[in-house]
Design a protein around this motif. Structure first.
Motif, mmCIF file in Angstrom:
data_model
loop_
_atom_site.group_PDB
_atom_site.id
_atom_site.type_symbol
_atom_site.label_atom_id
_atom_site.label_comp_id
_atom_site.label_asym_id
_atom_site.label_seq_id
_atom_site.Cartn_x
_atom_site.Cartn_y
_atom_site.Cartn_z
ATOM 1 N N VAL A 1 0.833 -1.206 0.000
ATOM 2 C CA VAL A 1 0.000 0.000 0.000
ATOM 3 C C VAL A 1 0.866 1.253 0.000
ATOM 4 N N SER A 2 1.936 1.252 0.816
ATOM 5 C CA SER A 2 2.812 2.432 0.872
ATOM 6 C C SER A 2 3.502 2.664 -0.467
ATOM 7 N N ARG A 3 3.924 1.575 -1.121
ATOM 8 C CA ARG A 3 4.549 1.748 -2.431
ATOM 9 C C ARG A 3 3.547 2.263 -3.460
ATOM 10 N N ALA A 4 2.312 1.767 -3.394
ATOM 11 C CA ALA A 4 1.287 2.248 -4.321
ATOM 12 C C ALA A 4 0.996 3.726 -4.088
ATOM 13 N N ILE A 5 0.973 4.134 -2.807
ATOM 14 C CA ILE A 5 0.726 5.552 -2.504
ATOM 15 C C ILE A 5 1.862 6.413 -3.037
ATOM 16 N N ARG A 6 3.108 5.945 -2.859
ATOM 17 C CA ARG A 6 4.243 6.723 -3.365
ATOM 18 C C ARG A 6 4.184 6.847 -4.881
#
Length: 267
Positions: free
Chosen positions: A24-29
């Motif tokens: 999720v954090s990578r997708a947000i970035r």
């Protein structure tokens, strides 16, 4: 066996960091970066337009408004007698209408002595030359994009700068070799990120590969360093078919009127 304290720093990453939370954090970035890539060009474009309008207003529009006011006062019309719509609508329209005329005369003087003198001076001033070269190169790239449709014939791949490596190039002219009649292409290999500087190569037509990109796609790829390159490329495509014409000059034959081998006088 107990784990050694010295290996504590080499423990594998926690599952939570590599699991759904990490995804999720990578997708947000990625989404944030994509949003920046969309917003920044628009913001920078409008910032430059507002800055350019403010500069023109201070350097051109305001002095021109003052001149128009002096002309009106000389003709008997006081500036305080003019209605408000004159200042809100008519005067800005007059200023904007005179701007293309000013740019036209600047374009006429673009290759004159004054422009060359200013260009030489800015290219020899420390610190200033670095900024001026970057800005001038950017505008030369834009100018090159505008003139590319009439300058370049097609896009090809040539071996450059070493065998086994290929670079996109623009065909500017075709020639014929005087000895073999083979077609020789004049190709221009642009450099990144400023395509207005590059290399001129003369390559036989049968040594180039026709590139399935148009001129605009190729220029954008060169300027962006490959970031905006099309998704597909015919890199290993078939080389161009050479066009052979009749040689314009034939070397003198050392055989004279010799008969072909195997023929006798009686033949």
């Amino acid at each position: 066996m107990s784990n050694s304290p010295g290996r504590a720093g080499t423990e594998p990453e926690a599952p939570e960091q590599r699991g759904p939370i990490g995804a999720v954090s990578r997708a947000i970035r990625r989404r944030v970066m994509a949003g920046l890539l969309v917003a920044l060009p628009v913001a920078i474009t409008f910032f430059i337009l507002f800055w350019l309008y403010g500069m023109l207003d201070a350097v051109v529009f305001s002095p021109m408004s003052w001149v128009i006011g002096q002309v009106l006062e000389a003709s008997g019309v006081a500036s305080d007698q003019l209605p408000g719509w004159w200042y809100r609508w008519v005067l800005p329209v007059i200023n904007l209408a005179t701007l293309p005329v000013l740019l036209y005369f600047l374009g006429l003087a673009a290759r004159g002595r004054m422009h060359r003198a200013i260009d030489w001076m800015l290219l020899h001033v420390p610190v200033v030359t670095t900024i001026y070269k970057a800005v001038r190169g950017a505008f030369q790239a834009v100018e090159m994009q505008e003139a590319s449709a009439n300058t370049f014939q097609r896009v090809v791949l040539v071996e450059f700068p070493h065998p086994g490596m290929k670079a996109p190039a623009f065909v500017t002219r075709s020639m014929s070799d005087v000895r073999t009649g083979q077609t020789i292409l004049c190709v221009y290999v642009p450099t990144t990120p400023i395509p207005s500087s590059g290399y001129l190569l003369m390559v036989p037509e049968d040594r180039v590969v026709e590139l399935d990109w148009n001129i605009q796609e190729t220029l954008q790829t060169v300027i962006s360093g490959g970031l905006t390159a099309p998704e597909t490329i015919d890199y290993f495509g078939q080389v161009g078919t050479p066009t052979v014409a009749e040689p314009t000059h034939r070397p003198p034959s050392s055989m004279g009127n010799a008969r072909p081998a195997g023929l006798t006088e009686s033949d």
